[in-house]
Write a protein that holds these residues in place. Structure first.
Motif, mmCIF file in Angstrom:
data_model
loop_
_atom_site.group_PDB
_atom_site.id
_atom_site.type_symbol
_atom_site.label_atom_id
_atom_site.label_comp_id
_atom_site.label_asym_id
_atom_site.label_seq_id
_atom_site.Cartn_x
_atom_site.Cartn_y
_atom_site.Cartn_z
ATOM 1 N N ASP A 144 41.948 30.890 49.428
ATOM 2 C CA ASP A 144 42.473 29.205 48.990
ATOM 3 C C ASP A 144 42.500 29.619 47.086
ATOM 4 O O ASP A 144 41.161 30.436 46.520
ATOM 5 C CB ASP A 144 41.019 28.473 49.186
ATOM 6 N N ARG A 145 42.922 28.801 46.434
ATOM 7 C CA ARG A 145 43.702 28.752 45.608
ATOM 8 C C ARG A 145 41.967 27.951 44.833
ATOM 9 O O ARG A 145 41.979 28.548 43.616
ATOM 10 C CB ARG A 145 44.536 28.146 44.541
ATOM 11 N N CYS A 146 41.305 27.529 45.307
ATOM 12 C CA CYS A 146 40.123 26.879 44.326
ATOM 13 C C CYS A 146 38.978 28.432 44.927
ATOM 14 O O CYS A 146 37.456 27.970 44.595
ATOM 15 C CB CYS A 146 39.939 25.433 44.957
ATOM 16 N N ALA A 147 39.028 29.569 45.811
ATOM 17 C CA ALA A 147 37.921 29.846 46.060
ATOM 18 C C ALA A 147 37.334 30.489 44.988
ATOM 19 O O ALA A 147 37.823 31.052 44.069
ATOM 20 C CB ALA A 147 38.550 31.378 46.817
ATOM 21 N N HIS A 148 35.779 30.620 45.044
ATOM 22 C CA HIS A 148 35.057 30.853 43.615
ATOM 23 C C HIS A 148 35.413 32.230 43.628
ATOM 24 O O HIS A 148 36.020 33.364 43.902
ATOM 25 C CB HIS A 148 33.685 31.148 44.737
ATOM 26 N N ALA A 149 34.805 32.635 42.276
ATOM 27 C CA ALA A 149 35.248 33.323 40.918
ATOM 28 C C ALA A 149 35.234 35.341 41.697
ATOM 29 O O ALA A 149 35.899 36.324 41.716
ATOM 30 C CB ALA A 149 35.057 33.224 40.016
ATOM 31 N N SER A 150 33.721 34.883 42.414
ATOM 32 C CA SER A 150 33.224 36.025 42.771
ATOM 33 C C SER A 150 34.072 36.821 44.152
ATOM 34 O O SER A 150 34.352 38.203 44.261
ATOM 35 C CB SER A 150 31.731 36.238 43.618
ATOM 36 N N LEU A 151 34.679 36.281 45.252
ATOM 37 C CA LEU A 151 36.036 36.303 45.963
ATOM 38 C C LEU A 151 37.347 36.881 45.362
ATOM 39 O O LEU A 151 37.534 37.831 45.833
ATOM 40 C CB LEU A 151 36.091 35.289 47.396
ATOM 41 N N ILE A 152 38.023 36.479 44.267
ATOM 42 C CA ILE A 152 38.559 36.538 43.547
ATOM 43 C C ILE A 152 38.339 37.558 42.999
ATOM 44 O O ILE A 152 39.850 38.930 42.942
ATOM 45 C CB ILE A 152 39.072 35.844 43.083
ATOM 46 N N GLN A 153 37.552 38.089 42.387
ATOM 47 C CA GLN A 153 37.324 39.296 41.900
ATOM 48 C C GLN A 153 37.046 40.158 43.004
ATOM 49 O O GLN A 153 37.540 41.908 43.162
ATOM 50 C CB GLN A 153 36.182 39.087 41.127
ATOM 51 N N GLY A 154 36.083 40.132 43.820
ATOM 52 C CA GLY A 154 36.829 40.998 45.290
ATOM 53 C C GLY A 154 38.246 41.830 46.011
ATOM 54 O O GLY A 154 38.452 42.882 45.758
#
Ligand SMILES: Cc1ncc(COP(=O)(O)O)c(C=O)c1O
Length: 403
Positions: A144-154
């Motif tokens: 999801d484009r609004c997913a939390h930064a920690s998910l995106i970093q992972g």
């Protein structure tokens, strides 16, 4: 107006002084005359809260159920410190977890609705680490484009193909899934409650789509656990999902009022992560008092969720109605979060300042935490606040809205 951000200045090989590249551009903060970050709190998260030496109505914490200052939780922490000391001084794989973990494992997995759980030092560590442990370069991760930064970093750390889908848009997800060819495995990543929007993912539909396409669902329930579901058990209860076939993560530092993260899933998933999730294996075990706190929180939520949730949701509704009537542009949230659409970084900080100057402690979100020019000022009224405090907040919002 420049955004508030860290500069990444290109340097010639001779310029190797680190100070040259770690410049914080705080022009916006100076222009607005307010820095809402890292403020000094010198009280508990009570009603009021003391910030920078002054009393405020606290709408800035994720203390949804108001448990951060609960006497029973404090006793649980103190009792565990007396019995186990303050630290494990080792990673859990090397120095063990204390026997409290067996009790947490049992209570928390049945509370959430998964077979087993692992407790990480934080959900950031969990989200940063699970993808590297589970995904390969030949996989594809759709988020999801609004997913939390920690998910995106992972996700980014895996180095595999990664595609966003529009926020909470199942049709878009279906389209992206249908276009994701040549993969070994597909992962679909979402949050349950999106904390800057107060929106709730259509997770039942996302889950069913994953099951029918063979994708692995990954849900971050940080703002769902203790908040949604008829017993406060979070997204799996809310979505009516039993025998969950996917990866579950959550921070227990929000409604649960503790300091750790959790990963849940099948026996085989948890067994694998116990040995192959670097963020767990190489990090000091969560302190015993935190595990005791988690156990106490589960007991409280199991007994008191209906009463606490009634307050939480009614405060949310009152503030939402007031903001609307007073002319604020707000997100139409379903979860007990109100979010003012503030616009640019400067406008967002300015809204937070105006509230702060009038006794309300709020949370401004600016780029890169939210997309550019989609700044939000978030307001969460926890169940510990008095009704008279909410009435005072309502008066302040009305006065500021009208001025
Ligand atoms: C959706 C979401 N996931 C993960 C985290 C990180 O949780 P923790 O504080 O346990 O690292 C947060 C905290 O801001 C969050 O909002």
């Amino acid at each position: 107006m420049a955004d508030f951000h860290g500069e990444d200045i290109a340097m010639s090989p001779s310029q190797c002084n680190l100070d040259d590249r770690i410049v914080v551009d705080d022009t916006v903060l100076k222009t607005v005359g307010h820095n809402p970050y890292y403020l000094s709190v010198s009280s508990d998260l009570g009603d009021p809260v003391t910030v920078e030496g002054r009393s405020y109505i606290n709408l800035a914490s994720n203390n949804y159920l108001g448990l951060a200052n609960d006497a029973r939780l404090k006793d649980a922490y103190i009792g565990a410190i007396r019995r186990y000391g303050v630290s494990m001084c080792a990673t859990p794989i090397a120095g063990g977890y204390t026997d409290l973990f067996d009790a947490v494992q049992q209570s928390l997995s049945s509370f959430i609705g998964v077979e087993r759980v692992l407790v990480y030092p934080s959900c950031t560590q969990a989200n940063n680490g699970i993808f590297s442990a589970l995904a390969k370069k030949s996989d594809v991760i759709i988020f999801d484009r609004c997913a939390h930064a920690s998910l995106i970093q992972g996700i980014r750390a895996v180095g595999c193909r990664a595609y966003p889908f529009s926020h909470n848009d199942v049709d878009c997800l279906q389209y992206v899934l249908s276009r994701a060819q040549d993969h070994v495995r597909m992962f679909v990543v979402t949050e349950s409650v999106f904390s800057t929007e107060g929106s709730i993912a259509p997770f039942r539909k996302i889950y069913d789509l994953c099951m029918s396409t063979g994708a692995v669902p990954v849900v971050d329930d940080s703002h769902g656990i203790g908040v949604i579901g008829s017993h406060g058990r979070g997204i799996l209860e809310y979505s009516g999902i039993e025998n969950y076939q996917g990866v579950y993560t959550a921070s227990l530092g929000k409604a649960f009022a503790n300091n750790c993260g959790v990963v849940g899933g099948s026996h085989s998933l948890i067994d694998y992560l116990r040995y192959f999730s670097a963020n767990l294996v190489y990090s000091t075990a969560v302190a015993p008092c935190v595990l005791a706190g988690v156990l106490q929180t589960i007991k409280i939520v199991e007994q008191e969720f209906p009463t606490l949730a009634r307050k939480l949701y009614s405060y949310h509704a009152v503030i939402k109605k007031t903001l609307r009537e007073s002319g604020y542009d707000i997100v139409d949230s379903s979860a007990p979060i109100n979010s003012i659409k503030a616009g640019s970084t400067e406008e967002t900080i300015a809204v937070a300042k105006k509230l702060f100057d009038n006794g309300i402690f709020s949370t401004p979100f600016v780029f890169p935490s939210v997309p550019k020019r989609e700044g939000r000022v978030r307001l969460i009224a926890g169940a510990n606040l008095r009704e008279s405090t909410i009435e005072r907040a309502v008066r302040i919002f009305r006065e500021l809205g009208e001025s």
